[in-house]
Design a protein around this motif. Sequence first.
Motif, PDB file in Angstrom:
ATOM      1  N   UNK A 192       0.831  -1.211   0.000  1.00 33.09           N
ATOM      2  CA  UNK A 192       0.000   0.000   0.000  1.00 33.09           C
ATOM      3  C   UNK A 192       0.864   1.258   0.000  1.00 33.09           C
ATOM      4  N   UNK A 193       0.474   2.212  -0.837  1.00 35.28           N
ATOM      5  CA  UNK A 193       1.137   3.509  -0.885  1.00 35.28           C
ATOM      6  C   UNK A 193       0.108   4.591  -0.536  1.00 35.28           C
ATOM      7  N   UNK A 194       0.621   5.753  -0.159  1.00 38.92           N
ATOM      8  CA  UNK A 194      -0.289   6.810   0.288  1.00 38.92           C
ATOM      9  C   UNK A 194      -1.216   7.265  -0.825  1.00 38.92           C
ATOM     10  N   UNK A 195      -0.792   7.169  -2.067  1.00 39.92           N
ATOM     11  CA  UNK A 195      -1.701   7.569  -3.139  1.00 39.92           C
ATOM     12  C   UNK A 195      -2.762   6.505  -3.437  1.00 39.92           C
ATOM     13  N   UNK A 243      -9.725  11.943   2.901  1.00 36.78           N
ATOM     14  CA  UNK A 243     -10.301  13.261   3.147  1.00 36.78           C
ATOM     15  C   UNK A 243     -11.393  13.555   2.115  1.00 36.78           C
ATOM     16  N   UNK A 244     -12.362  14.397   2.523  1.00 35.38           N
ATOM     17  CA  UNK A 244     -13.458  14.818   1.639  1.00 35.38           C
ATOM     18  C   UNK A 244     -14.194  13.598   1.074  1.00 35.38           C
ATOM     19  N   UNK A 245     -14.712  12.759   1.966  1.00 40.85           N
ATOM     20  CA  UNK A 245     -15.308  11.489   1.550  1.00 40.85           C
ATOM     21  C   UNK A 245     -16.759  11.363   2.014  1.00 40.85           C
ATOM     22  N   UNK A 246     -17.499  12.486   2.040  1.00 40.54           N
ATOM     23  CA  UNK A 246     -18.856  12.445   2.578  1.00 40.54           C
ATOM     24  C   UNK A 246     -19.758  11.505   1.783  1.00 40.54           C
ATOM     25  N   UNK A 247     -19.581  11.443   0.458  1.00 40.54           N
ATOM     26  CA  UNK A 247     -20.510  10.653  -0.359  1.00 40.54           C
ATOM     27  C   UNK A 247     -20.160   9.161  -0.356  1.00 40.54           C
ATOM     28  N   UNK A 248     -18.935   8.855  -0.758  1.00 37.82           N
ATOM     29  CA  UNK A 248     -18.600   7.442  -0.945  1.00 37.82           C
ATOM     30  C   UNK A 248     -17.815   6.848   0.207  1.00 37.82           C
ATOM     31  N   UNK A 249     -17.418   7.667   1.182  1.00 40.52           N
ATOM     32  CA  UNK A 249     -16.697   7.137   2.331  1.00 40.52           C
ATOM     33  C   UNK A 249     -15.198   7.049   2.091  1.00 40.52           C
ATOM     34  N   UNK A 250     -14.436   7.066   3.198  1.00 43.19           N
ATOM     35  CA  UNK A 250     -12.984   6.887   3.093  1.00 43.19           C
ATOM     36  C   UNK A 250     -12.694   5.518   2.492  1.00 43.19           C
ATOM     37  N   UNK A 251     -11.653   5.465   1.645  1.00 42.34           N
ATOM     38  CA  UNK A 251     -11.424   4.241   0.885  1.00 42.34           C
ATOM     39  C   UNK A 251      -9.946   3.904   0.753  1.00 42.34           C
ATOM     40  N   UNK A 252      -9.725   2.625   0.514  1.00 46.10           N
ATOM     41  CA  UNK A 252      -8.418   2.127   0.087  1.00 46.10           C
ATOM     42  C   UNK A 252      -8.585   1.597  -1.329  1.00 46.10           C
ATOM     43  N   UNK A 253      -7.752   2.060  -2.238  1.00 46.62           N
ATOM     44  CA  UNK A 253      -7.767   1.588  -3.619  1.00 46.62           C
ATOM     45  C   UNK A 253      -6.662   0.548  -3.760  1.00 46.62           C
ATOM     46  N   UNK A 254      -7.065  -0.706  -3.815  1.00 45.32           N
ATOM     47  CA  UNK A 254      -6.067  -1.767  -3.904  1.00 45.32           C
ATOM     48  C   UNK A 254      -5.616  -1.923  -5.348  1.00 45.32           C
ATOM     49  N   UNK A 255      -4.329  -1.650  -5.580  1.00 41.81           N
ATOM     50  CA  UNK A 255      -3.788  -1.715  -6.940  1.00 41.81           C
ATOM     51  C   UNK A 255      -2.621  -2.688  -7.064  1.00 41.81           C
ATOM     52  N   UNK A 256      -1.956  -2.982  -5.959  1.00 42.08           N
ATOM     53  CA  UNK A 256      -0.750  -3.799  -6.014  1.00 42.08           C
ATOM     54  C   UNK A 256      -0.674  -4.698  -4.793  1.00 42.08           C
ATOM     55  N   UNK A 313       5.323   4.487   1.187  1.00 44.42           N
ATOM     56  CA  UNK A 313       4.688   3.329   1.801  1.00 44.42           C
ATOM     57  C   UNK A 313       3.842   3.732   3.004  1.00 44.42           C
ATOM     58  N   UNK A 314       2.639   3.167   3.086  1.00 43.42           N
ATOM     59  CA  UNK A 314       1.769   3.413   4.238  1.00 43.42           C
ATOM     60  C   UNK A 314       2.338   2.735   5.472  1.00 43.42           C
ATOM     61  N   UNK A 315       2.766   1.498   5.334  1.00 42.72           N
ATOM     62  CA  UNK A 315       3.298   0.740   6.468  1.00 42.72           C
ATOM     63  C   UNK A 315       4.796   0.547   6.271  1.00 42.72           C
ATOM     64  N   UNK A 316       5.567   1.160   7.190  1.00 42.78           N
ATOM     65  CA  UNK A 316       7.013   1.176   7.048  1.00 42.78           C
ATOM     66  C   UNK A 316       7.685   0.289   8.083  1.00 42.78           C
TER      67      UNK A 316
END
Length: 430
Positions: free
Chosen positions: A224-227, A232-245, A296-299
């Motif tokens: 997981x990376x920060x991008x 932030x600003x997630x009122x409609x769809x909620x805070x999310x993690x985009x799993x890409x790798x 990296x999110x988790x270091x």
Amino acid sequence: MAYAEPRGKDKRGKMRWRGRHKLPNGKYGSVSKDENGQPFYTERAAEQYAQGLEVDARRKTFINPQDGRITIAAWSELWLASLEVDHLSDRTIRSRLRAVILPEWGETAVADLTAIGYTTWEKKLRAEGRATNSIRGIRSTFRAMLTDAVASKVIGSNPIPEGKSRRRGKYQPKKSADDEKVFASPRQALYVARNALTLRGFTMYVLVLTSFNTGLRIGELAGLRWDDLILDHTEYSGARILLRHQSQYVDGKPTLIPPKYDSGRSLIIPEFLAQLLRELRDFYPPPAPGKPAVPWVFRAPKGGRILTGGDFYADTWRPIVDGRAPIPSSRGHRARPGIEPVLGVEGMTPHGLRHGHRVALDEAGHPRVAIEERMGHELPGVEGTYSHTTITMERKIAETLQSDWEKSMRPDISQRGYGPVPTREDSPGS
């Protein structure tokens, strides 16, 4: 026209025969053993077998017995070169061949492998204590390789039985207590996270809770990376993690590769987890002047990505789950506190957090399509064609996870370790 000719005597003095038969190309070939690998000891047996091969040639079902003399090791090389699979599958297949299959069968001709021979060998593997899942994987790889040998007309049939049809003899229950997966409840996941905080700091605390509340695999968390995060600003769809790798070792180096089964997806997360991830983002020191930001999110303690090789399981994960005795101070090393085991999940692997996530959503009664999509799976058949996940379904999942978190924080006199939620200020900074 087929005929037989003498081959000479064997060690016991018995005369052996070979059959001569016309090949599809008009030339003559020879055969000295039947499909079970038995020599011909009579002229009649050799002649009849050769006649059968000529019939197969006329019916265009002929398989040249000489092709089956290729060794399993040689065939495996041809087979591996033809595969088109992802990196993890390729690594697993090669490992099974190299470590288990080829040491036993590498010099055996493909046509000489029999169902009895394979079944006896599999029984030996079980007697040696090899895990059921390991044997199942070995059988799957071996059978797939020989299925392609059948398709290539190297052999006429696959001697390795399918999993469902191979059972004979005394009844074996499908699942025993030892086969049960160890998984965590929301409260147990919190206790595991607190042990992680004590042992490895705030980063591991958030990683454990992220794993339990998303169902991500440990390799996906390490990649997981920060991008990949929308916090932030997630009122409609909620805070999310985009799993890409996911992060896996390729040629001995940690490398980003596509998720398992190419299951890239968007995962809504509960508010408490979004807040923890924001705190983790602020917890890391800013990059040095002229240095790029660490993605990296988790270091790891030294700042790089979390490495999930063998040392991670032995030095980090096992003490987090199973506990550790206090370590006294010594020259150059400070004393370290003991860690109590988390009751009920002894021996759990990181994958047990993923299993616990699935169980929590099943218990809450969420639609199957939403759960399977969150886990990175596809629903089969008509159900998968006509079922779809909606924003409402996802929000209800986030509400369940938030509610389970809040319940796990309530005091429970039957369990140890309740109290206020740790924050990044509680981290030992390791």
